[in-house]
Scaffold this motif. Structure first.
Motif, PDB file in Angstrom:
ATOM      1  N   ASP A  92     -10.329 -13.742   9.977  1.00 32.40           N
ATOM      2  CA  ASP A  92     -10.172 -12.339   9.600  1.00 32.40           C
ATOM      3  C   ASP A  92      -9.102 -11.668  10.454  1.00 32.40           C
ATOM      4  O   ASP A  92      -8.225 -10.958   9.938  1.00 32.40           O
ATOM      5  N   ILE A  93      -9.145 -11.906  11.754  1.00 32.44           N
ATOM      6  CA  ILE A  93      -8.161 -11.304  12.661  1.00 32.44           C
ATOM      7  C   ILE A  93      -6.762 -11.843  12.370  1.00 32.44           C
ATOM      8  O   ILE A  93      -5.772 -11.091  12.358  1.00 32.44           O
ATOM      9  N   LEU A  94      -6.661 -13.139  12.105  1.00 33.19           N
ATOM     10  CA  LEU A  94      -5.361 -13.746  11.834  1.00 33.19           C
ATOM     11  C   LEU A  94      -4.748 -13.190  10.545  1.00 33.19           C
ATOM     12  O   LEU A  94      -3.549 -12.885  10.493  1.00 33.19           O
ATOM     13  N   VAL A  95      -5.569 -13.060   9.513  1.00 34.26           N
ATOM     14  CA  VAL A  95      -5.073 -12.523   8.242  1.00 34.26           C
ATOM     15  C   VAL A  95      -4.612 -11.083   8.417  1.00 34.26           C
ATOM     16  O   VAL A  95      -3.539 -10.688   7.938  1.00 34.26           O
ATOM     17  N   ARG A  96      -5.397 -10.284   9.102  1.00 34.72           N
ATOM     18  CA  ARG A  96      -5.034  -8.886   9.315  1.00 34.72           C
ATOM     19  C   ARG A  96      -3.743  -8.761  10.122  1.00 34.72           C
ATOM     20  O   ARG A  96      -2.899  -7.908   9.846  1.00 34.72           O
ATOM     21  N   THR A  97      -3.584  -9.621  11.107  1.00 38.33           N
ATOM     22  CA  THR A  97      -2.392  -9.565  11.959  1.00 38.33           C
ATOM     23  C   THR A  97      -1.132  -9.891  11.165  1.00 38.33           C
ATOM     24  O   THR A  97      -0.119  -9.182  11.248  1.00 38.33           O
ATOM     25  N   VAL A  98      -1.193 -10.970  10.390  1.00 42.59           N
ATOM     26  CA  VAL A  98      -0.026 -11.359   9.601  1.00 42.59           C
ATOM     27  C   VAL A  98       0.264 -10.321   8.517  1.00 42.59           C
ATOM     28  O   VAL A  98       1.421  -9.951   8.279  1.00 42.59           O
ATOM     29  N   ALA A  99      -0.782  -9.832   7.849  1.00 46.81           N
ATOM     30  CA  ALA A  99      -0.590  -8.827   6.803  1.00 46.81           C
ATOM     31  C   ALA A  99       0.036  -7.560   7.379  1.00 46.81           C
ATOM     32  O   ALA A  99       0.953  -6.976   6.780  1.00 46.81           O
ATOM     33  N   ALA A 100      -0.437  -7.136   8.543  1.00 45.16           N
ATOM     34  CA  ALA A 100       0.121  -5.942   9.177  1.00 45.16           C
ATOM     35  C   ALA A 100       1.580  -6.161   9.562  1.00 45.16           C
ATOM     36  O   ALA A 100       2.421  -5.259   9.422  1.00 45.16           O
ATOM     37  N   SER A 101       1.901  -7.360  10.024  1.00 45.58           N
ATOM     38  CA  SER A 101       3.284  -7.671  10.399  1.00 45.58           C
ATOM     39  C   SER A 101       4.201  -7.633   9.180  1.00 45.58           C
ATOM     40  O   SER A 101       5.316  -7.098   9.234  1.00 45.58           O
ATOM     41  N   LEU A 102       3.732  -8.196   8.069  1.00 44.45           N
ATOM     42  CA  LEU A 102       4.535  -8.181   6.843  1.00 44.45           C
ATOM     43  C   LEU A 102       4.736  -6.752   6.343  1.00 44.45           C
ATOM     44  O   LEU A 102       5.836  -6.372   5.923  1.00 44.45           O
ATOM     45  N   ASN A 103       3.676  -5.962   6.390  1.00 42.40           N
ATOM     46  CA  ASN A 103       3.778  -4.578   5.928  1.00 42.40           C
ATOM     47  C   ASN A 103       4.714  -3.753   6.809  1.00 42.40           C
ATOM     48  O   ASN A 103       5.411  -2.852   6.328  1.00 42.40           O
ATOM     49  N   LYS A 104       4.730  -4.069   8.091  1.00 44.69           N
ATOM     50  CA  LYS A 104       5.533  -3.294   9.033  1.00 44.69           C
ATOM     51  C   LYS A 104       7.003  -3.687   9.002  1.00 44.69           C
ATOM     52  O   LYS A 104       7.892  -2.824   8.994  1.00 44.69           O
ATOM     53  N   TYR A 105       7.279  -4.987   8.963  1.00 43.32           N
ATOM     54  CA  TYR A 105       8.646  -5.443   9.202  1.00 43.32           C
ATOM     55  C   TYR A 105       9.355  -6.009   7.973  1.00 43.32           C
ATOM     56  O   TYR A 105      10.553  -6.264   8.027  1.00 43.32           O
ATOM     57  N   ARG A 106       8.645  -6.225   6.899  1.00 42.04           N
ATOM     58  CA  ARG A 106       9.286  -6.690   5.667  1.00 42.04           C
ATOM     59  C   ARG A 106       9.404  -5.527   4.684  1.00 42.04           C
ATOM     60  O   ARG A 106       8.576  -4.618   4.683  1.00 42.04           O
ATOM     61  N   SER A 107      10.438  -5.588   3.864  1.00 39.27           N
ATOM     62  CA  SER A 107      10.613  -4.536   2.862  1.00 39.27           C
ATOM     63  C   SER A 107       9.511  -4.629   1.809  1.00 39.27           C
ATOM     64  O   SER A 107       8.937  -5.701   1.577  1.00 39.27           O
ATOM     65  N   ARG A 108       9.219  -3.511   1.182  1.00 37.80           N
ATOM     66  CA  ARG A 108       8.197  -3.489   0.137  1.00 37.80           C
ATOM     67  C   ARG A 108       8.650  -4.349  -1.034  1.00 37.80           C
ATOM     68  O   ARG A 108       9.821  -4.343  -1.418  1.00 37.80           O
ATOM     69  N   LEU A 109       7.716  -5.080  -1.596  1.00 34.54           N
ATOM     70  CA  LEU A 109       8.046  -5.939  -2.726  1.00 34.54           C
ATOM     71  C   LEU A 109       8.418  -5.125  -3.954  1.00 34.54           C
ATOM     72  O   LEU A 109       9.302  -5.496  -4.722  1.00 34.54           O
ATOM     73  N   TYR A 110       7.736  -4.001  -4.123  1.00 34.61           N
ATOM     74  CA  TYR A 110       7.935  -3.243  -5.360  1.00 34.61           C
ATOM     75  C   TYR A 110       7.432  -1.826  -5.162  1.00 34.61           C
ATOM     76  O   TYR A 110       6.315  -1.614  -4.689  1.00 34.61           O
ATOM     77  N   GLU A 111       8.266  -0.853  -5.505  1.00 31.70           N
ATOM     78  CA  GLU A 111       7.852   0.543  -5.384  1.00 31.70           C
ATOM     79  C   GLU A 111       7.103   1.000  -6.631  1.00 31.70           C
ATOM     80  O   GLU A 111       6.030   1.569  -6.564  1.00 31.70           O
ATOM     81  N   GLY A 112       7.719   0.754  -7.796  1.00 27.71           N
ATOM     82  CA  GLY A 112       7.039   1.057  -9.051  1.00 27.71           C
ATOM     83  C   GLY A 112       6.861   2.528  -9.353  1.00 27.71           C
ATOM     84  O   GLY A 112       5.894   2.914 -10.015  1.00 27.71           O
ATOM     85  N   LYS A 113       7.778   3.375  -8.884  1.00 25.03           N
ATOM     86  CA  LYS A 113       7.612   4.813  -9.101  1.00 25.03           C
ATOM     87  C   LYS A 113       8.818   5.466  -9.769  1.00 25.03           C
ATOM     88  O   LYS A 113       8.874   6.684  -9.885  1.00 25.03           O
ATOM     89  N   SER A 114       9.770   4.670 -10.208  1.00 22.73           N
ATOM     90  CA  SER A 114      10.950   5.240 -10.854  1.00 22.73           C
ATOM     91  C   SER A 114      10.635   5.585 -12.308  1.00 22.73           C
ATOM     92  O   SER A 114       9.663   5.074 -12.887  1.00 22.73           O
ATOM     93  N   PRO A 115      11.444   6.446 -12.939  1.00 22.69           N
ATOM     94  CA  PRO A 115      11.233   6.751 -14.367  1.00 22.69           C
ATOM     95  C   PRO A 115      11.266   5.494 -15.231  1.00 22.69           C
ATOM     96  O   PRO A 115      10.525   5.394 -16.218  1.00 22.69           O
ATOM     97  N   GLU A 116      12.122   4.532 -14.858  1.00 16.16           N
ATOM     98  CA  GLU A 116      12.201   3.283 -15.622  1.00 16.16           C
ATOM     99  C   GLU A 116      10.889   2.502 -15.521  1.00 16.16           C
ATOM    100  O   GLU A 116      10.437   1.882 -16.494  1.00 16.16           O
ATOM    101  N   ASP A 117      10.275   2.533 -14.333  1.00 10.68           N
ATOM    102  CA  ASP A 117       9.007   1.828 -14.148  1.00 10.68           C
ATOM    103  C   ASP A 117       7.904   2.451 -15.003  1.00 10.68           C
ATOM    104  O   ASP A 117       7.101   1.746 -15.623  1.00 10.68           O
ATOM    105  N   TYR A 118       7.861   3.778 -15.031  1.00  7.05           N
ATOM    106  CA  TYR A 118       6.854   4.456 -15.846  1.00  7.05           C
ATOM    107  C   TYR A 118       7.092   4.187 -17.334  1.00  7.05           C
ATOM    108  O   TYR A 118       6.138   4.002 -18.107  1.00  7.05           O
ATOM    109  N   ALA A 119       8.359   4.153 -17.733  1.00  9.93           N
ATOM    110  CA  ALA A 119       8.677   3.874 -19.135  1.00  9.93           C
ATOM    111  C   ALA A 119       8.241   2.461 -19.511  1.00  9.93           C
ATOM    112  O   ALA A 119       7.692   2.229 -20.599  1.00  9.93           O
ATOM    113  N   LEU A 120       8.472   1.510 -18.603  1.00  9.26           N
ATOM    114  CA  LEU A 120       8.064   0.131 -18.857  1.00  9.26           C
ATOM    115  C   LEU A 120       6.546   0.019 -18.944  1.00  9.26           C
ATOM    116  O   LEU A 120       6.011  -0.662 -19.827  1.00  9.26           O
TER     117      LEU A 120
END
Length: 244
Positions: A92-120
């Protein structure tokens, strides 16, 4: 599990899961969650209905960001291989640590909030409830994908099929996944079929095109793909499609 989920989820939330969660889907529902999972074939069924297939596509397309995050996770050597049971107490601690690191230092995979995204998203919701005219013809016995088809070049040497731009294909397939897959899929098919695709037209309707393709997952399984097209409609040349 109830205590852990209640921290990040609320009653009525939707759990979008893969088929591996089928044995605990009932538990999610008992906890007040809605469960969305790719469809299963029941005993005796050969394929999903168009409605079931659309619902499955909606689920997998919505869930792809989860699979992409898992892919990033497995780039860490520890999580890319079998994990020893000695680490169960610390997983549990290992998963949380890696997940937090990815969220902090990697770019978001997908925002999904543009008008094009809503249209799709709205288009996908609209298509999800739309039935297939070709499917109904087959169910009613008015069309067979196995009989009354003629090879194109035997009857129309100058056969003309609508020109489909990449923009049209992206819109038609609601994304780029199928387009990215098409190149390797076509090469594999050509390699196994003497560098040829086999196309036919329906004997009584030259706007119906049939192609026979190998399954992506099984070399022994073949499918018939039927496409209804209109050469006179430049904006919407593909009217329907169905695979059997």
């Amino acid at each position: 599990m109830n205590d852990n989920l209640s921290v990040i989820c609320e009653p009525g939330d939707t759990q979008i899961v893969d088929r591996g969660f089928r044995d605990v889907a009932g538990v999610f529902q008992d906890l007040g969650f809605t469960v969305k999972m790719p469809g299963f074939l029941k005993q005796g069924e050969k394929q999903l209905t168009a409605e079931q297939a659309n619902d499955t596509r909606m689920t997998t397309k919505t869930r792809w960001v989860v699979e992409s995050f898992h892919s990033q996770f497995k780039k860490w050597r520890f999580f890319s291989e079998r994990i020893s049971q000695d680490y169960i107490a610390y997983i549990d601690i290992l998963v949380r640590t890696v997940a937090a690191s990815l969220n902090k230092y990697r770019s978001r995979l997908y925002e999904g909030k543009s008008p094009e995204d809503y249209a799709l998203a709205n288009k996908m919701l609209l298509l999800k409830s739309r039935s297939s005219h070709l499917e109904q013809l087959i169910i009613n016995g008015d069309l067979s994908l196995r009989e009354q088809w003629n090879n194109i070049y035997d009857i129309e040497p100058d056969f003309n099929f609508p020109y489909l731009t990449l923009d049209f294909l992206r819109e038609y397939t609601c994304g780029i996944y199928q387009i990215k897959q098409s190149s390797s899929y076509a090469k594999a098919h050509l390699f196994n079929n003497d560098d040829q695709f086999e196309f036919q037209l329906f004997s009584s309707n030259d706007s119906l095109l049939r192609c026979r393709l190998h399954s992506k997952h099984s070399r022994t399984t073949k499918y018939y793909l039927c496409i209804q097209f209109d050469n006179d409609d430049d904006d919407d040349p593909i009217k329907d499609h169905y695979c059997q």
